[in-house]
Design a protein around this motif. Structure first.
Motif, PDB file in Angstrom:
ATOM      1  N   GLU A 146       0.823  -1.204   0.000  1.00  0.00           N
ATOM      2  CA  GLU A 146       0.000   0.000   0.000  1.00  0.00           C
ATOM      3  C   GLU A 146       0.860   1.259   0.000  1.00  0.00           C
ATOM      4  O   GLU A 146       0.573   2.221  -0.718  1.00  0.00           O
ATOM      5  CB  GLU A 146      -0.923  -0.003   1.226  1.00  0.00           C
TER       6      GLU A 146
ATOM      7  N   ALA B 185      -1.616  13.272   6.470  1.00  0.00           N
ATOM      8  CA  ALA B 185      -1.846  11.860   6.151  1.00  0.00           C
ATOM      9  C   ALA B 185      -2.666  11.719   4.877  1.00  0.00           C
ATOM     10  O   ALA B 185      -3.797  12.187   4.801  1.00  0.00           O
ATOM     11  CB  ALA B 185      -2.555  11.178   7.313  1.00  0.00           C
ATOM     12  N   GLY B 186      -2.077  11.074   3.877  1.00  0.00           N
ATOM     13  CA  GLY B 186      -2.794  10.783   2.655  1.00  0.00           C
ATOM     14  C   GLY B 186      -3.025  11.964   1.740  1.00  0.00           C
ATOM     15  O   GLY B 186      -3.761  11.857   0.763  1.00  0.00           O
ATOM     16  N   ARG B 187      -2.383  13.135   2.035  1.00  0.00           N
ATOM     17  CA  ARG B 187      -2.596  14.320   1.208  1.00  0.00           C
ATOM     18  C   ARG B 187      -1.289  14.757   0.564  1.00  0.00           C
ATOM     19  O   ARG B 187      -0.212  14.480   1.067  1.00  0.00           O
ATOM     20  CB  ARG B 187      -3.166  15.466   2.041  1.00  0.00           C
TER      21      ARG B 187
ATOM     22  N   GLU C 156       0.874   4.033  -2.949  1.00  0.00           N
ATOM     23  CA  GLU C 156       0.300   5.344  -2.644  1.00  0.00           C
ATOM     24  C   GLU C 156       1.343   6.436  -2.396  1.00  0.00           C
ATOM     25  O   GLU C 156       0.978   7.574  -2.139  1.00  0.00           O
ATOM     26  CB  GLU C 156      -0.624   5.233  -1.426  1.00  0.00           C
ATOM     27  N   THR C 157       2.615   6.103  -2.462  1.00  0.00           N
ATOM     28  CA  THR C 157       3.648   7.130  -2.335  1.00  0.00           C
ATOM     29  C   THR C 157       3.894   7.729  -3.719  1.00  0.00           C
ATOM     30  O   THR C 157       4.316   7.040  -4.649  1.00  0.00           O
ATOM     31  CB  THR C 157       4.958   6.535  -1.790  1.00  0.00           C
TER      32      THR C 157
ATOM     33  N   SER D  66       1.052   7.341   1.867  1.00  0.00           N
ATOM     34  CA  SER D  66      -0.103   6.573   2.314  1.00  0.00           C
ATOM     35  C   SER D  66      -0.658   7.131   3.628  1.00  0.00           C
ATOM     36  O   SER D  66       0.107   7.458   4.541  1.00  0.00           O
ATOM     37  CB  SER D  66       0.288   5.108   2.517  1.00  0.00           C
ATOM     38  N   PRO D  67      -1.989   7.254   3.755  1.00  0.00           N
ATOM     39  CA  PRO D  67      -2.582   7.706   5.019  1.00  0.00           C
ATOM     40  C   PRO D  67      -2.314   6.746   6.174  1.00  0.00           C
ATOM     41  O   PRO D  67      -2.491   7.118   7.331  1.00  0.00           O
ATOM     42  CB  PRO D  67      -4.082   7.798   4.703  1.00  0.00           C
TER      43      PRO D  67
ATOM     44  N   LYS E 185       3.137  12.917  -1.813  1.00  0.00           N
ATOM     45  CA  LYS E 185       1.955  12.345  -1.173  1.00  0.00           C
ATOM     46  C   LYS E 185       2.318  10.949  -0.701  1.00  0.00           C
ATOM     47  O   LYS E 185       2.953  10.194  -1.434  1.00  0.00           O
ATOM     48  CB  LYS E 185       0.776  12.283  -2.138  1.00  0.00           C
TER      49      LYS E 185
END
Length: 373
Positions: free
Chosen positions: A84, A166-168, A88-89, A146-147, A144
């Motif tokens: 993840e 987080a996640g933004r 998501e990075t 991962s949250p 950005k």
């Protein structure tokens, strides 16, 4: 009486489960050398596992839950978290996406070794490094992550430090020369810290919620409520500022039990007295000073003083006040219409204050014992 005791017992259990893990702010450091970049991350391990596994509870309970996982579960969870995080990075140089080519993650046995450390004497960190290609001569970068990893301090090699939510996606950082404070970055800082102030009252500040409820229950008129809340607000704003800026430094083991004790006092006075006196406002001011140190420790975890410090301080303070108003508004919607009924004190103020006093007493003992160990 049995009904009240049963309600009190349930509220104590609720208080323990409602307190979310006290997240530790992570660190992300981006360094660029030639045509490659490296991002080194140190995140809250318990938070990452909690969010991925959907756990909930007090800090100590969550730590014990994660420490109790067997090696096979840790291996599976860590593999899923790594996938993840890798997916998501996202990193952009001058608006163009840079691929994350490699991710050096700890092994399950490394994580097991971290979790086997004594729970009261260490932080639990998830540390890893990512690598990728950076275009030569890039002038700006944004990131950005991962949250799962929570909020972080983001540092680039200029150096420049900002908040990575987080996640933004982060604000775009200039890689050439120093960072300049702009109106947009100041507004973003203000709004972020306002939000942090709100959520550290509702839902994470259960002790502050109970104290504000005590003020609401004791007030017979709107004027009484305004005076009490004003005294509390002015006091905690003073120590929040002094504590965060480093002018006054008190250990959490000193003021946290006293914050819990302030809840007990306010609740017991609600039961024993039905009219406010001058001493009430003086004590509320004193208790507000204690609560301010608690807010200062929270703000210090989110962001050490520096940078846009005034914007962050004002934003966090505004958020705390909004959170208090939310609590008061919710209390009024719940029982406010009955405040003038003859049974309001005997059926609402006294039983609720009794429950709050019991919870506060439990916290006082728990925090005092934790401070002594």
């Amino acid at each position: 009486m049995l009904t009240r005791l049963a309600l009190a017992f349930l509220l104590v259990l609720f208080a323990q489960s409602a307190l979310a893990h006290k997240f530790e702010l992570g660190d992300a450091r981006l360094s660029i050398e030639g045509e490659s970049y490296q991002i080194a991350v140190s995140a809250d391990l318990i938070e990452a596992f909690e969010r991925h596994l959907g756990l909930n509870g007090s800090d100590r309970f969550l730590v014990e839950q994660v420490r109790g996982l067997d090696l096979g579960t840790i291996e599976t969870t860590l593999s899923e978290i790594r996938a993840e995080v890798s997916e998501e990075t996202l990193i952009w140089f001058d608006g163009n996406t840079a691929e994350l080519r490699a991710l050096s993650f700890p092994s399950p046995r490394d994580i097991r070794a971290v979790l086997d450390r004594p729970p009261d004497s260490t932080e639990y960190r998830l540390v890893f490094v990512g690598y990728g290609d950076a275009p030569q001569g890039a002038s700006a970068v944004s990131i950005k992550m991962s949250p799962l990893l929570g909020d972080m301090r983001l540092e680039v090699s200029v150096p420049s430090v900002t908040l990575l939510q987080a996640g933004r996606t982060s604000q775009t950082l200039n890689l050439i020369g120093s960072q300049e404070t702009t109106l947009s970055s100041a507004v973003a800082d203000f709004l972020y810290f306002t939000w942090q102030g709100i959520i550290h009252i509702v839902p994470y500040g259960l002790d502050h919620i109970l104290f504000v409820l005590c003020l609401f229950l004791f007030a017979q008129t709107v004027r009484d409520l305004i005076w009490q809340v004003t005294a509390f607000t002015v006091a905690h704003s003073v120590t929040l500022t002094l504590g965060w800026l480093g002018f006054v430094d008190l250990p959490t083991g000193f003021f946290e039990p006293l914050i819990a004790l302030s809840i007990v006092y306010a609740a017991v006075e609600n039961i024993l007295r039905n009219k406010p006196g001058g001493a009430r406002f003086t004590l509320i001011f004193f208790f507000g000073l204690l609560h301010g140190f608690g807010f200062a420790s929270v703000l210090e975890e989110i962001s050490p003083s520096g940078g846009h410090w005034l914007t962050r301080l004002i934003g966090f303070n505004v958020g705390v006040e909004i959170g208090q108003l939310v609590v008061i508004a919710a209390a009024f919607l719940a029982v406010g219409l009955w405040r003038k009924e003859p049974w309001y004190r005997s059926l609402i103020v006294v039983p609720v204050s009794f429950v709050i006093a019991l919870v506060g007493a439990f916290w006082t003992v728990e925090r005092a014992l934790a401070a002594l160990t």
